[in-house]
Scaffold this active site. Structure first.
Site, PDB file in Angstrom:
ATOM      1  NE  ARG A   1      -4.236  -1.539   0.222  1.00  0.00           N
ATOM      2  CZ  ARG A   1      -4.407  -2.589  -0.583  1.00  0.00           C
ATOM      3  NH1 ARG A   1      -3.510  -2.883  -1.504  1.00  0.00           N
ATOM      4  NH2 ARG A   1      -5.489  -3.334  -0.487  1.00  0.00           N
TER       5      ARG A   1
ATOM      6  CG  HIS B   1      -3.057  -0.756  -6.716  1.00  0.00           C
ATOM      7  ND1 HIS B   1      -3.423  -0.134  -5.553  1.00  0.00           N
ATOM      8  CD2 HIS B   1      -3.158  -2.088  -6.450  1.00  0.00           C
ATOM      9  CE1 HIS B   1      -3.741  -1.033  -4.643  1.00  0.00           C
ATOM     10  NE2 HIS B   1      -3.575  -2.243  -5.177  1.00  0.00           N
TER      11      HIS B   1
END
Ligand code: NAP
Ligand code: GLV
Length: 308
Positions: free
Chosen positions: A223, A271
């Site tokens: 993250r 991502h």
């Protein structure tokens, strides 16, 4: 069995067709704002708060991804029912492909050869020695373990760090806050695949970088909030970090003027390291729903206190 479904950014018709085919006896419906009709289960990825806040009658919430950080941000507004998350479900092998590619790219200096080629430069660079190229994996869960296996296959010395101690053949395992410093010592490529929790937020910071071998590489596929972005820029300036491969960012999409875009030592992907594939996910969700209905033991239950 009534199931409400919300999966931000996905093709809902395609997903609902897969769910209905796999579990025809259940009633799946796309959740839309204002839908307060009864439901036994909620299948969600990044749902709006009002889908779940205060909802009564749910038996469980299934997170359609590995990380539950966004879901848990709802805090006490989340119904007090078990939360289940995806375990691997096809993501681990993709994450291992990504991490292995990134390690090999840095180890074989392909990143530097790419930059040389852009300058039309033909120059041989001395090879790295694998013995001096220890790879450290932060997080030895469903994904971290698979990454370790892949790197062992290429003969890298592999270390791993987790909250509770693990024993994985070929991997030098460290655990807990007490084990962090020894884990980091002289690591050449640091891979972060931790869940984002109160304990792991900002863990990729200057202090962490200072423990690594000088000129180490950072690979963050967990993250964006694990990384203190200014500390990475400073470590790249000083040479302490030689390059980074980043899939996740504090703000996504990475804003146009962000300094990471213009640093040739940072490789950026949007991502995409581990995509949630429908069929693997549907298989796992259906197994979990069956187990819940039968009252059987079930894995992948999120511990709200630990945050993952
Ligand atoms: P997991 O199975 O829950 O594994 C998490 C690992 O992190 C475990 O080994 C756990 O230790 C360790 N850990 C947690 N808190 C820690 C702490 N405070 N100190 C040290 N170790 C700690 O999770 P996973 O399925 O492997 O997924 C990991 C993360 O990858 C997800 O949460 C998500 O954020 C990220 N992810 C990213 C993508 C992408 O596309 N970029 C895709 C999928 C997942 P224990 O083993 O002791 O519990
Ligand atoms: C993706 O980032 C996930 O957590 O599944």
């Amino acid at each position: 069995m009534k199931v409400i479904y919300y999966n931000e950014g996905e093709d809902n018709a395609f997903w609902l067709a897969g769910l209905r085919a796999a579990l025809p006896q259940a009633e799946f419906r796309l959740w839309l704002p204002g839908d307060e009709a009864p439901a036994d289960y909620a299948l969600v990825w990044d749902p709006p708060k009002n889908m779940l806040a205060g909802r009564k009658g749910l038996k469980a919430i299934v997170n359609l991804g590995a990380g539950v950080d966004k879901l848990l941000q709802m805090g006490d507004a989340l119904p007090d029912v078990p939360i289940l998350r995806l375990e691997d479900a096809g993501m681990a092998v993709q994450m291992a492909e990504y991490a292995t590619y990134a390690v090999l790219r840095h180890f074989r200096r392909f990143d530097e050869y790419d930059r040389q080629a852009q300058r039309h430069e033909w120059q041989f660079l001395p090879s790295n020695n694998k013995r001096d190229f220890t790879v450290g994996i932060m997080g030895l869960g469903a994904i971290g373990k698979r990454i370790a296996q892949s790197l062992l296959h290429f003969g890298f010395p592999v270390r791993g760090w987790s909250r509770t101690r693990k024993a994985i053949q070929g991997v030098h395992c460290f655990a807990g806050t007490d084990g962090l410093e020894d884990f980091l010592q002289d690591v050449r490529a640091l891979i972060c695949v931790l869940p984002l929790t109160a304990e792991t937020t900002s863990i990729l910071n200057q202090k962490t970088f200072n423990k690594l071998a000088f000129g180490a590489y950072l690979i963050n596929i967990a993250r964006g909030k694990h990384l203190v972005e200014d500390d990475l820029l400073a470590a790249l300036s000083s040479g302490r970090i030689a390059g980074a491969t980043l899939d996740v960012f504090q703000e996504e999409p990475l804003p146009p003027g962000h300094p990471f875009w213009s640093d040739p030592r940072i490789a950026i992907t949007p991502h995409m390291a581990g995509e949630t594939f429908r069929d693997d996910t549907v298989r796992q969700v259906v197994e979990k729903l069956h187990a819940l209905e039968r009252g059987e033991a079930i894995s992948g239950i999120v511990n709200r206190k630990n945050g993952y």
